[in-house]
Write a protein that holds these residues in place. Structure first.
Motif, PDB file in Angstrom:
ATOM      1  N   GLY A  71      28.845  52.236  24.333  1.00  0.00           N
ATOM      2  CA  GLY A  71      29.768  52.124  23.215  1.00  0.00           C
ATOM      3  C   GLY A  71      31.177  51.688  23.569  1.00  0.00           C
ATOM      4  N   HIS A  72      31.386  51.272  24.815  1.00  0.00           N
ATOM      5  CA  HIS A  72      32.698  50.815  25.265  1.00  0.00           C
ATOM      6  C   HIS A  72      32.601  49.368  25.751  1.00  0.00           C
ATOM      7  CE1 HIS A  72      34.632  54.773  25.160  1.00  0.00           C
ATOM      8  NE2 HIS A  72      33.447  55.239  25.537  1.00  0.00           N
ATOM      9  N   ASN A  73      33.713  48.671  25.677  1.00  0.00           N
ATOM     10  CA  ASN A  73      33.797  47.286  26.119  1.00  0.00           C
ATOM     11  C   ASN A  73      34.415  47.258  27.518  1.00  0.00           C
ATOM     12  OD1 ASN A  73      33.947  44.540  26.303  1.00  0.00           O
ATOM     13  ND2 ASN A  73      35.455  44.280  24.688  1.00  0.00           N
ATOM     14  N   LEU A  74      33.659  46.791  28.521  1.00  0.00           N
ATOM     15  CA  LEU A  74      34.133  46.739  29.897  1.00  0.00           C
ATOM     16  C   LEU A  74      34.498  45.324  30.306  1.00  0.00           C
ATOM     17  CD1 LEU A  74      31.525  48.937  31.814  1.00  0.00           C
ATOM     18  CD2 LEU A  74      33.598  49.658  30.649  1.00  0.00           C
ATOM     19  N   THR A  75      35.516  45.217  31.117  1.00  0.00           N
ATOM     20  CA  THR A  75      35.882  43.968  31.780  1.00  0.00           C
ATOM     21  C   THR A  75      36.067  44.287  33.253  1.00  0.00           C
ATOM     22  OG1 THR A  75      37.007  43.116  29.820  1.00  0.00           O
ATOM     23  CG2 THR A  75      37.553  42.079  31.922  1.00  0.00           C
ATOM     24  N   ILE A  76      35.394  43.504  34.088  1.00  0.00           N
ATOM     25  CA  ILE A  76      35.512  43.639  35.535  1.00  0.00           C
ATOM     26  C   ILE A  76      35.953  42.292  36.052  1.00  0.00           C
ATOM     27  CG2 ILE A  76      34.288  44.143  37.686  1.00  0.00           C
ATOM     28  CD1 ILE A  76      32.250  45.693  35.845  1.00  0.00           C
ATOM     29  N   LEU A  77      37.108  42.245  36.703  1.00  0.00           N
ATOM     30  CA  LEU A  77      37.553  40.951  37.202  1.00  0.00           C
ATOM     31  C   LEU A  77      38.075  41.051  38.624  1.00  0.00           C
ATOM     32  CD1 LEU A  77      40.920  40.442  37.083  1.00  0.00           C
ATOM     33  CD2 LEU A  77      40.423  40.442  34.663  1.00  0.00           C
ATOM     34  N   TRP A  78      37.841  39.981  39.340  1.00  0.00           N
ATOM     35  CA  TRP A  78      38.307  39.807  40.724  1.00  0.00           C
ATOM     36  C   TRP A  78      39.147  38.551  40.751  1.00  0.00           C
ATOM     37  CZ3 TRP A  78      39.631  41.225  45.315  1.00  0.00           C
ATOM     38  CH2 TRP A  78      39.653  40.333  46.368  1.00  0.00           C
ATOM     39  N   ASP A  79      40.369  38.680  41.185  1.00  0.00           N
ATOM     40  CA  ASP A  79      41.275  37.541  41.303  1.00  0.00           C
ATOM     41  C   ASP A  79      41.972  37.669  42.659  1.00  0.00           C
ATOM     42  OD1 ASP A  79      43.134  35.508  40.998  1.00  0.00           O
ATOM     43  OD2 ASP A  79      43.681  36.087  38.955  1.00  0.00           O
ATOM     44  N   LYS A  80      41.484  36.922  43.608  1.00  0.00           N
ATOM     45  CA  LYS A  80      41.939  37.044  44.995  1.00  0.00           C
ATOM     46  C   LYS A  80      43.452  36.900  45.142  1.00  0.00           C
ATOM     47  CE  LYS A  80      41.031  35.096  49.571  1.00  0.00           C
ATOM     48  NZ  LYS A  80      40.197  34.134  50.295  1.00  0.00           N
ATOM     49  N   ASN A  81      44.036  35.935  44.418  1.00  0.00           N
ATOM     50  CA  ASN A  81      45.468  35.664  44.535  1.00  0.00           C
ATOM     51  C   ASN A  81      46.287  36.087  43.323  1.00  0.00           C
ATOM     52  OD1 ASN A  81      45.126  34.374  47.089  1.00  0.00           O
ATOM     53  ND2 ASN A  81      44.322  32.589  45.990  1.00  0.00           N
ATOM     54  N   GLY A  82      45.631  36.438  42.235  1.00  0.00           N
ATOM     55  CA  GLY A  82      46.330  36.800  41.010  1.00  0.00           C
ATOM     56  C   GLY A  82      46.724  35.612  40.158  1.00  0.00           C
ATOM     57  N   ASP A  83      46.283  34.419  40.524  1.00  0.00           N
ATOM     58  CA  ASP A  83      46.669  33.199  39.814  1.00  0.00           C
ATOM     59  C   ASP A  83      45.730  32.829  38.664  1.00  0.00           C
ATOM     60  OD1 ASP A  83      48.740  32.897  41.646  1.00  0.00           O
ATOM     61  OD2 ASP A  83      47.503  31.685  42.994  1.00  0.00           O
ATOM     62  N   ARG A  84      44.489  33.259  38.729  1.00  0.00           N
ATOM     63  CA  ARG A  84      43.484  32.835  37.747  1.00  0.00           C
ATOM     64  C   ARG A  84      43.643  33.565  36.401  1.00  0.00           C
ATOM     65  NH1 ARG A  84      39.860  28.678  36.725  1.00  0.00           N
ATOM     66  NH2 ARG A  84      38.377  29.482  35.253  1.00  0.00           N
ATOM     67  N   TYR A  85      43.702  34.884  36.430  1.00  0.00           N
ATOM     68  CA  TYR A  85      43.710  35.676  35.198  1.00  0.00           C
ATOM     69  C   TYR A  85      45.077  36.271  34.873  1.00  0.00           C
ATOM     70  CZ  TYR A  85      38.730  35.213  35.924  1.00  0.00           C
ATOM     71  OH  TYR A  85      37.478  34.695  36.124  1.00  0.00           O
ATOM     72  N   HIS A  86      46.009  36.172  35.789  1.00  0.00           N
ATOM     73  CA  HIS A  86      47.387  36.641  35.581  1.00  0.00           C
ATOM     74  C   HIS A  86      47.467  38.126  35.213  1.00  0.00           C
ATOM     75  CE1 HIS A  86      48.520  32.475  35.970  1.00  0.00           C
ATOM     76  NE2 HIS A  86      47.634  32.168  35.043  1.00  0.00           N
ATOM     77  N   CYS A  87      46.572  38.911  35.801  1.00  0.00           N
ATOM     78  CA  CYS A  87      46.591  40.370  35.623  1.00  0.00           C
ATOM     79  C   CYS A  87      46.947  41.072  36.930  1.00  0.00           C
ATOM     80  CB  CYS A  87      45.220  40.862  35.157  1.00  0.00           C
ATOM     81  SG  CYS A  87      44.799  40.371  33.492  1.00  0.00           S
ATOM     82  N   GLY A  88      47.298  40.287  37.919  1.00  0.00           N
ATOM     83  CA  GLY A  88      47.580  40.837  39.237  1.00  0.00           C
ATOM     84  C   GLY A  88      46.496  40.478  40.225  1.00  0.00           C
ATOM     85  N   LYS A  89      46.799  40.705  41.463  1.00  0.00           N
ATOM     86  CA  LYS A  89      45.907  40.380  42.566  1.00  0.00           C
ATOM     87  C   LYS A  89      44.899  41.508  42.780  1.00  0.00           C
ATOM     88  CE  LYS A  89      46.569  40.076  47.501  1.00  0.00           C
ATOM     89  NZ  LYS A  89      47.537  39.890  48.569  1.00  0.00           N
ATOM     90  N   GLY A  90      43.637  41.149  43.002  1.00  0.00           N
ATOM     91  CA  GLY A  90      42.632  42.144  43.361  1.00  0.00           C
ATOM     92  C   GLY A  90      41.548  42.344  42.327  1.00  0.00           C
ATOM     93  N   LEU A  91      40.831  43.446  42.495  1.00  0.00           N
ATOM     94  CA  LEU A  91      39.730  43.845  41.622  1.00  0.00           C
ATOM     95  C   LEU A  91      40.273  44.794  40.566  1.00  0.00           C
ATOM     96  CD1 LEU A  91      36.622  43.824  41.151  1.00  0.00           C
ATOM     97  CD2 LEU A  91      36.489  45.784  42.707  1.00  0.00           C
ATOM     98  N   ARG A  92      39.942  44.544  39.322  1.00  0.00           N
ATOM     99  CA  ARG A  92      40.452  45.376  38.228  1.00  0.00           C
ATOM    100  C   ARG A  92      39.327  45.709  37.259  1.00  0.00           C
ATOM    101  NH1 ARG A  92      45.878  45.607  38.480  1.00  0.00           N
ATOM    102  NH2 ARG A  92      46.824  44.115  39.885  1.00  0.00           N
TER     103      ARG A  92
END
Length: 72
Positions: free
Chosen positions: A27-48
């Motif tokens: 019943g929850h909406n999950l987002t898992i993202l990996w952005d090695k440099n923080g440039d792709r998704y602009h949420c910061g560097k790393g796994l979130r």
């Protein structure tokens, strides 16, 4: 329980970024993202990890993350 455990199995030196978005889980909406440099998704560097749009876990490297008491 109310815990989310994410253990990425891809080698850290193979992908610079990935995103699993709008994953429905108990019943929850999950987002898992990996952005090695923080440039792709602009949420910061790393796994979130996000639950219903709120960040609940973060690591600078591609490693296991355990987010306790986040599915209330």
């Amino acid at each position: 329980d109310n815990t989310i455990e994410v253990n990425p199995l891809i080698p850290a030196d193979k992908w610079d970024w990935f995103c699993l978005d709008n994953v429905l889980y108990h019943g929850h909406n999950l987002t898992i993202l990996w952005d090695k440099n923080g440039d792709r998704y602009h949420c910061g560097k790393g796994l979130r990890i996000f639950v219903d749009g709120k960040e609940v876990g973060q690591a600078d490297t591609l490693t296991k993350i355990v987010c306790e008491n986040v599915l209330k």
